[in-house]
Scaffold this motif. Structure first.
Motif, PDB file in Angstrom:
ATOM      1  N   TRP A   1     -12.432   2.209  -4.366  1.00  0.00           N
ATOM      2  CA  TRP A   1     -11.710   3.325  -3.744  1.00  0.00           C
ATOM      3  C   TRP A   1     -11.002   2.860  -2.473  1.00  0.00           C
ATOM      4  O   TRP A   1      -9.941   3.326  -2.124  1.00  0.00           O
ATOM      5  CB  TRP A   1     -12.665   4.483  -3.458  1.00  0.00           C
ATOM      6  N   ASP A   2     -11.594   1.903  -1.758  1.00  0.00           N
ATOM      7  CA  ASP A   2     -10.976   1.329  -0.557  1.00  0.00           C
ATOM      8  C   ASP A   2     -10.224   0.036  -0.859  1.00  0.00           C
ATOM      9  O   ASP A   2      -9.854  -0.703   0.053  1.00  0.00           O
ATOM     10  CB  ASP A   2     -12.037   1.063   0.519  1.00  0.00           C
TER      11      ASP A   2
ATOM     12  N   GLN B   1       0.841  -1.186   0.000  1.00  0.00           N
ATOM     13  CA  GLN B   1       0.000   0.000   0.000  1.00  0.00           C
ATOM     14  C   GLN B   1       0.880   1.241   0.000  1.00  0.00           C
ATOM     15  O   GLN B   1       1.974   1.234   0.551  1.00  0.00           O
ATOM     16  CB  GLN B   1      -0.903  -0.011   1.231  1.00  0.00           C
TER      17      GLN B   1
ATOM     18  N   TYR C   1      -2.003  -4.726  -0.659  1.00  0.00           N
ATOM     19  CA  TYR C   1      -3.188  -5.162  -1.367  1.00  0.00           C
ATOM     20  C   TYR C   1      -2.929  -6.610  -1.757  1.00  0.00           C
ATOM     21  O   TYR C   1      -1.893  -6.914  -2.342  1.00  0.00           O
ATOM     22  CB  TYR C   1      -3.419  -4.357  -2.643  1.00  0.00           C
TER      23      TYR C   1
ATOM     24  N   LYS D   1      -7.403  -5.523   1.139  1.00  0.00           N
ATOM     25  CA  LYS D   1      -6.253  -5.063   1.918  1.00  0.00           C
ATOM     26  C   LYS D   1      -5.935  -6.090   2.981  1.00  0.00           C
ATOM     27  O   LYS D   1      -6.828  -6.658   3.597  1.00  0.00           O
ATOM     28  CB  LYS D   1      -6.549  -3.722   2.582  1.00  0.00           C
TER      29      LYS D   1
ATOM     30  N   ASN E   1     -16.048  -1.857  -3.597  1.00  0.00           N
ATOM     31  CA  ASN E   1     -15.530  -0.546  -3.249  1.00  0.00           C
ATOM     32  C   ASN E   1     -14.077  -0.433  -3.704  1.00  0.00           C
ATOM     33  O   ASN E   1     -13.159  -0.731  -2.954  1.00  0.00           O
ATOM     34  CB  ASN E   1     -15.645  -0.338  -1.729  1.00  0.00           C
TER      35      ASN E   1
ATOM     36  N   LYS F   1      -5.809   7.147  -7.162  1.00  0.00           N
ATOM     37  CA  LYS F   1      -5.933   7.562  -5.763  1.00  0.00           C
ATOM     38  C   LYS F   1      -4.784   8.465  -5.359  1.00  0.00           C
ATOM     39  O   LYS F   1      -4.981   9.470  -4.682  1.00  0.00           O
ATOM     40  CB  LYS F   1      -5.970   6.322  -4.863  1.00  0.00           C
TER      41      LYS F   1
ATOM     42  N   ASN G   1     -11.180  -2.864  -2.179  1.00  0.00           N
ATOM     43  CA  ASN G   1     -11.866  -4.073  -1.775  1.00  0.00           C
ATOM     44  C   ASN G   1     -12.915  -4.365  -2.853  1.00  0.00           C
ATOM     45  O   ASN G   1     -14.037  -3.885  -2.783  1.00  0.00           O
ATOM     46  CB  ASN G   1     -12.517  -3.874  -0.398  1.00  0.00           C
TER      47      ASN G   1
END
Length: 165
Positions: free
Chosen positions: A102-103, A8, A129, A120, A100, A153, A105
């Motif tokens: 953006w997160d 990450q 990730y 994550k 999602n 991001k 997942n």
């Protein structure tokens, strides 16, 4: 099923990092060109042959990222105009992202069939990730998609903090 790991917050000023397998062996090398226009990220295999390229289009009103795999453009991530919060869409022939993203997942589907999953995880070497590839033929596309989303991001957080985007 193959599991790969991307640290990450991989984007440092050097713009270089690796994608590892479950034994912590390097499987892909990624090199970014932060100081060049357009910004690009080259994804290479273990022989250092380029297998994918992510390019940020700079001369558009809203940011766009193009992802090429083996010389073919496979998907585009573009920012949508919105007053409240950032919204992005992913355009790809037959490829869909569910969950999602953006997160980090989400699932990657090709023609409705799950070909990859991203989530994550915490490991001894840090927050990562986990990328599970269910269809090995889609491995490069799935890895390129995850890195492209991370590019978006990182670009968004740089833009919102007033840094150069």
């Amino acid at each position: 099923m193959k599991q790969l790991y991307i640290k990450q917050k991989v984007f440092s000023l050097s713009g270089k990092f690796t994608v590892k397998d479950h034994e912590e062996k390097d499987r892909y090398y990624v090199a970014g060109s932060f100081m060049k226009v357009p910004k690009t990220f080259s994804i290479m295999d273990t022989n250092r042959d380029e297998v994918a390229l992510i390019t940020k289009k700079v001369l558009s009103f809203l940011p766009k990222f193009f992802v090429e795999v083996n010389g073919q453009e496979v998907l585009t991530i573009k920012k949508e105009f919105s007053f409240l919060k950032s919204r992005y869409t992913i355009d790809a022939a037959g490829i869909e992202v569910r969950g999602n993203w953006w997160d980090m997942n989400f699932q990657v589907l090709q023609h409705g069939k799950v070909v990859g999953e991203v989530d994550k995880k915490w490991f001894s070497w840090g927050d990562s990730y986990r990328v599970q590839v269910l269809d090995e033929e889609m491995e490069t596309i799935v890895i390129a998609l995850v890195i492209a989303i991370d590019c978006v991001k990182a670009d968004e957080s740089a833009a919102s903090s007033g840094g150069a985007g």
